[in-house]
Write an enzyme that holds these catalytic residues in place. Structure first.
Site, short mmCIF file in Angstrom:
data_model
loop_
_atom_site.label_atom_id
_atom_site.label_comp_id
_atom_site.label_asym_id
_atom_site.label_seq_id
_atom_site.Cartn_x
_atom_site.Cartn_y
_atom_site.Cartn_z
CE1 TYR A 68 21.31 7.62 -17.09
CE2 TYR A 68 20.33 9.57 -17.25
CZ TYR A 68 21.04 8.83 -17.65
OH TYR A 68 22.01 9.02 -18.90
CG HIS A 113 28.13 4.16 -24.70
ND1 HIS A 113 28.61 3.56 -23.45
CD2 HIS A 113 28.52 3.37 -25.69
CE1 HIS A 113 29.10 2.65 -23.81
NE2 HIS A 113 29.03 2.10 -25.20
CE1 TYR A 124 30.46 4.63 -20.76
CE2 TYR A 124 29.02 5.03 -19.02
CZ TYR A 124 29.22 4.84 -20.28
OH TYR A 124 28.10 4.96 -21.16
#
Length: 166
Positions: free
Chosen positions: A32, A122, A78
Site C-alpha cells: 500500500y 473486495h 468499506y
C-alpha cells in the site's frame, strides 16, 4: 478450535502508522502506498481504523472508511484491510475486529451511521479462507466478480463481498 485471545484496541495515529505499514507488508501480497497510510491517519476514526493488541503487542489491524455508494443516495462502510499476524490466525483476532465494527454500526445506526446500510470489501478470488471467513462467520454475500481489480498480483480478479445492515 484454538483459544480466543483477549485483545484490546488502539487507534492508528501518525506516531504509530509505521507499525500498520509493517503489519500490512507481512499480511498482504500487495504494497500500500503512502496515500493509503496518510488517509488512514487523516480520517482519525478509532472505530474504523484500529490495532488489535495482545499483551501489549500489535497482532492485527482493521482499516475501513465510510464512503458514498455510486449513483445511490446511501453510504457504506468499506473494509480496506483486515490483517492478523500469521502466527495468531485462528485465535479469533480478525473475528473480534469485525465484531467490533459490527457493534459500532449497531451503536451508531441512528446517529452518524444512519444512512450506512452495508459493509463491503473486495477479496481476491483465490483467497478461499477470507471468503469463508466473511460469508460463513458473518453472513456476507459473495457478489459479482470484478475482473482485473488487482494490477500486481495473480489472479487479478476479486469478488465484492457485502453484508446488508438494514
Amino acid at each position: 478450535m484454538m483459544k480466543r485471545l483477549k485483545i484490546e484496541y488502539g487507534p492508528v495515529t501518525a506516531s504509530n502508522v509505521s507499525d500498520l505499514r509493517k503489519l500490512n507488508a507481512a499480511c498482504f501480497p500487495i504494497a500500500y502506498g503512502d496515500a493509503f497510510y496518510e488517509d488512514v491517519v487523516k480520517r482519525g476514526d478509532p472505530h474504523l481504523n484500529k490495532f488489535a493488541f495482545w499483551r501489549g503487542t500489535i497482532v492485527g489491524a482493521l482499516c475501513a472508511r465510510v464512503e458514498p455508494v455510486e449513483d445511490e443516495n446511501r453510504r457504506r462502510i468499506y473494509i480496506m484491510t483486515l490483517g492478523v499476524v500469521a502466527a495468531l490466525r485462528g485465535r479469533q483476532v480478525g473475528t473480534q475486529l469485525i465484531e467490533s465494527l459490527l457493534e459500532y454500526c449497531e451503536t451508531e445506526k441512528e446517529g452518524k451511521l444512519e444512512d450506512v446500510d452495508e459493509i463491503a470489501l473486495h477479496v481476491q478470488i483465490s483467497n478461499k479462507g477470507a471468503i469463508q471467513f466473511y460469508t460463513k462467520r458473518f453472513g456476507f454475500i459473495q457478489g459479482e466478480v470484478v475482473e482485473n481489480y488487482y494490477r500486481r498480483i495473480d489472479p487479478p480478479h476479486c469478488y465484492l463481498l457485502y453484508k446488508k445492515l438494514k
